[in-house]
Design a protein around this motif. Structure first.
Motif: not given
Length: 293
Positions: A192-202
């Motif tokens: 989940l953290l990896s996804w959050m880093i990749e999509n931080a602007e969302k």
């Protein structure tokens, strides 16, 4: 004069026809396509509304459940507001026939779970607000039919983790709130953290999206966790893997006990049969023709 009378009669007839065709609950207020029942103390969803209704406002009432086919007669419904009720149960067919619904607000209710079948009909949904509930777990396929979803709010719930495939299945997502949940920041959150880093602007309210566990990371922002913190995780199993191996181990353990009991019963039965055979008295028979002289 006659012409004026005809116009008045025509307008009166049109008004009567409009009243007859327009169905609005007495306790609510209505305008073309809109049924406004905000804060009217309703325990039940109004029925027999106009079929062309596109907006139903039922927030701040006392609804406790959405029963089967609650909105089936309103295929043109585009906006449905149900926030700030007491809803704890939603039937799997409650939202059937709402293929045109684009906005659904279920925030500030008593929901603890959500069946995947509930949202399946909502192929046009763009905004889903589930914030301020008691949801502790979301299945991986709960949002899989919502390919047009742009806004998802699941803040202020009881989520400790989230399957990241839920988010990967939302290609149109642009607004996401995850704050206010007691996230477990151990090995299981690395995906989940990896996804959050990749999509931080969302992600909205990033600074308020905090860890709850372990204790030394309590109230620590998830996005500030260093990626190398999970280097050791490759040596550990995930929770699901632990449960899988635990169940396999228990099954093998029970099977071995049953096998031992069955084998022991067979051995005992055999020994008893053998002992019974050995104790059977031997009968001596006299030869024919022999006798006492």
């Amino acid at each position: 004069m006659r012409g004026y009378l005809e116009i008045i009669i025509l307008m009166t007839l049109m008004s009567l026809a409009s009243l007859l065709t327009s169905r609005c609950p007495d306790i609510c207020s209505c305008s073309p396509g809109v049924v406004d029942c905000y804060g009217r103390g309703l325990y039940f969803i109004p029925e027999d509304l106009n079929e062309d209704t596109h907006t139903i406002l039922l927030a701040y009432n006392k609804l406790t459940a959405l029963k089967m086919l609650s909105f089936h007669n309103y295929p043109h419904l585009n906006r449905l507001e149900l926030q700030n009720n007491l809803i704890s149960y939603i039937d799997s067919q409650a939202l059937k026939n709402l293929q045109n619904l684009s906005y659904l607000d279920l925030s500030s209710n008593q929901l603890s779970t959500l069946k995947p079948e509930v949202l399946k009909p909502l192929s046009s949904l763009k905004t889903l607000n589930l914030g301020n509930n008691h949801i502790s777990w979301l299945s991986g396929n709960v949002l899989e039919t919502l390919g047009n979803l742009t806004t998802l709010y699941i803040h202020n719930n009881a989520l400790t983790g989230l399957r990241v495939d839920i988010l990967y299945n939302l290609p149109a997502l642009t607004h996401l709130r995850l704050d206010g949940n007691p996230w477990v920041c151990t090995c299981q959150i690395q995906y989940l953290l990896s996804w959050m880093i990749e999509n931080a602007e969302k992600i909205y309210e990033k600074e308020r999206t905090l860890c709850g566990v372990p204790k030394y990371l309590d109230q620590y922002p998830i996005l500030e966790i260093e990626s190398d913190s999970f280097d050791h995780c490759q040596h550990f199993f995930t929770l699901y893997e632990y449960l899988y191996f635990l169940l396999i181990g228990m099954a093998l353990f029970l099977s071995s006990i049953i096998l031992c009991l069955a084998t022991g019963s067979l051995i005992v039965s055999y020994e008893r049969l053998l002992l019974k055979t050995q104790r059977k008295p031997h009968v001596y028979r006299r030869k024919a023709g022999s006798g006492t002289m």
